[in-house]
Design a protein around this motif. Sequence first.
Motif, PDB file in Angstrom:
ATOM      1  N   UNK A   1       0.820  -1.215   0.017  1.00 15.82           N
ATOM      2  CA  UNK A   1      -0.070   0.100   0.052  1.00 15.82           C
ATOM      3  C   UNK A   1       0.821   1.197   0.001  1.00 15.82           C
ATOM      4  N   UNK A   2       0.392   2.154  -0.456  1.00 15.37           N
ATOM      5  CA  UNK A   2       1.068   3.484  -0.659  1.00 15.37           C
ATOM      6  C   UNK A   2       0.939   4.196   0.618  1.00 15.37           C
ATOM      7  N   UNK A   3       2.021   4.985   0.847  1.00 12.09           N
ATOM      8  CA  UNK A   3       1.883   5.981   1.800  1.00 12.09           C
ATOM      9  C   UNK A   3       1.230   7.096   1.842  1.00 12.09           C
ATOM     10  N   UNK A   4      -0.064   7.444   2.441  1.00 17.16           N
ATOM     11  CA  UNK A   4      -0.788   8.945   2.194  1.00 17.16           C
ATOM     12  C   UNK A   4       0.206  10.047   2.475  1.00 17.16           C
ATOM     13  N   UNK A   5       0.877  10.148   3.358  1.00 17.15           N
ATOM     14  CA  UNK A   5       1.750  11.277   3.687  1.00 17.15           C
ATOM     15  C   UNK A   5       2.732  11.464   2.256  1.00 17.15           C
ATOM     16  N   UNK A   6       3.397  10.356   1.643  1.00 16.24           N
ATOM     17  CA  UNK A   6       4.253  10.485   0.533  1.00 16.24           C
ATOM     18  C   UNK A   6       3.269  11.118  -0.494  1.00 16.24           C
ATOM     19  N   UNK A   7       2.148  10.726  -1.067  1.00 14.88           N
ATOM     20  CA  UNK A   7       1.379  11.316  -1.822  1.00 14.88           C
ATOM     21  C   UNK A   7       0.904  12.790  -1.522  1.00 14.88           C
ATOM     22  N   UNK A   8       0.737  13.086  -0.287  1.00 11.81           N
ATOM     23  CA  UNK A   8       0.407  14.459  -0.001  1.00 11.81           C
ATOM     24  C   UNK A   8       1.747  15.251  -0.370  1.00 11.81           C
ATOM     25  N   UNK A   9       3.003  14.848  -0.010  1.00 15.15           N
ATOM     26  CA  UNK A   9       4.129  15.457  -0.307  1.00 15.15           C
ATOM     27  C   UNK A   9       4.296  15.586  -1.860  1.00 15.15           C
ATOM     28  N   UNK A  10       4.145  14.828  -2.577  1.00 16.23           N
ATOM     29  CA  UNK A  10       4.017  14.814  -3.975  1.00 16.23           C
ATOM     30  C   UNK A  10       3.091  15.810  -4.483  1.00 16.23           C
ATOM     31  N   UNK A  11       1.983  15.896  -3.986  1.00 19.68           N
ATOM     32  CA  UNK A  11       0.898  16.865  -4.449  1.00 19.68           C
ATOM     33  C   UNK A  11       1.387  18.283  -4.124  1.00 19.68           C
ATOM     34  N   UNK A  12       1.986  18.459  -2.909  1.00 20.59           N
ATOM     35  CA  UNK A  12       2.344  19.726  -2.440  1.00 20.59           C
ATOM     36  C   UNK A  12       3.299  20.131  -3.457  1.00 20.59           C
ATOM     37  N   UNK A  13       4.344  19.438  -3.872  1.00 20.31           N
ATOM     38  CA  UNK A  13       5.504  19.899  -4.452  1.00 20.31           C
ATOM     39  C   UNK A  13       5.103  19.974  -6.082  1.00 20.31           C
ATOM     40  N   UNK A  14       3.879  19.297  -6.528  1.00 19.02           N
ATOM     41  CA  UNK A  14       3.475  19.619  -7.907  1.00 19.02           C
ATOM     42  C   UNK A  14       2.902  21.184  -8.009  1.00 19.02           C
ATOM     43  N   UNK A  15       1.809  21.358  -6.708  1.00 20.12           N
ATOM     44  CA  UNK A  15       1.419  22.414  -6.662  1.00 20.12           C
ATOM     45  C   UNK A  15       2.176  23.711  -6.578  1.00 20.12           C
ATOM     46  N   UNK A  16       3.347  23.656  -5.683  1.00 18.18           N
ATOM     47  CA  UNK A  16       4.423  24.500  -5.659  1.00 18.18           C
ATOM     48  C   UNK A  16       4.961  24.826  -7.039  1.00 18.18           C
ATOM     49  N   UNK A  17       5.352  23.805  -7.603  1.00 21.84           N
ATOM     50  CA  UNK A  17       5.889  24.011  -9.131  1.00 21.84           C
ATOM     51  C   UNK A  17       5.083  24.674 -10.121  1.00 21.84           C
ATOM     52  N   UNK A  18       3.807  24.592  -9.947  1.00 14.42           N
ATOM     53  CA  UNK A  18       2.978  24.860 -10.821  1.00 14.42           C
ATOM     54  C   UNK A  18       2.634  26.527 -10.705  1.00 14.42           C
ATOM     55  N   UNK A  19       2.631  26.809  -9.238  1.00 18.52           N
ATOM     56  CA  UNK A  19       2.215  28.058  -8.742  1.00 18.52           C
ATOM     57  C   UNK A  19       3.237  29.051  -9.280  1.00 18.52           C
ATOM     58  N   UNK A  20       4.412  28.769  -9.373  1.00 20.22           N
ATOM     59  CA  UNK A  20       5.630  29.572  -9.822  1.00 20.22           C
ATOM     60  C   UNK A  20       5.275  30.008 -11.061  1.00 20.22           C
ATOM     61  N   UNK A  21       4.966  29.238 -11.847  1.00 15.76           N
ATOM     62  CA  UNK A  21       4.717  29.394 -13.410  1.00 15.76           C
ATOM     63  C   UNK A  21       3.309  29.690 -13.808  1.00 15.76           C
ATOM     64  N   UNK A  22       2.316  29.990 -12.943  1.00 14.50           N
ATOM     65  CA  UNK A  22       0.804  30.196 -13.326  1.00 14.50           C
ATOM     66  C   UNK A  22       0.401  31.601 -13.663  1.00 14.50           C
ATOM     67  N   UNK A  23       1.148  32.693 -13.321  1.00  7.12           N
ATOM     68  CA  UNK A  23       0.868  34.113 -13.566  1.00  7.12           C
ATOM     69  C   UNK A  23       0.712  34.447 -14.899  1.00  7.12           C
ATOM     70  N   UNK A  24       1.434  34.507 -15.688  1.00  7.73           N
ATOM     71  CA  UNK A  24       1.409  34.905 -17.119  1.00  7.73           C
ATOM     72  C   UNK A  24       0.460  33.990 -17.905  1.00  7.73           C
TER      73      UNK A  24
END
Length: 73
Positions: A1-24
């Motif tokens: 089974x996958x670790x829920x905290x690991x998937x949360x970290x991955x989601x947060x990392x992706x959101x942070x990466x997308x938020x850097x380039x989302x403005x323009x």
Amino acid sequence: MSNPSNSNKTIKRVVKMLSRVAGLPLVYIGVIVLVASYVFGWSHINAVLFTGLGFVVAGVVSYIIITKKESRY
């Protein structure tokens, strides 16, 4: 089974990466929606106009926040 905290970290990392380039890109999408509404004759439909305006405002606000966060001042 996958670790829920690991998937949360991955989601947060992706959101942070997308938020850097989302403005323009949000501004560009908003402008495209507004131009398309004019070209196709949808300029009398408020939902389309407010959607384009929402994208533009969200893009400008996120760009300002990102720029301010990355600034040294």
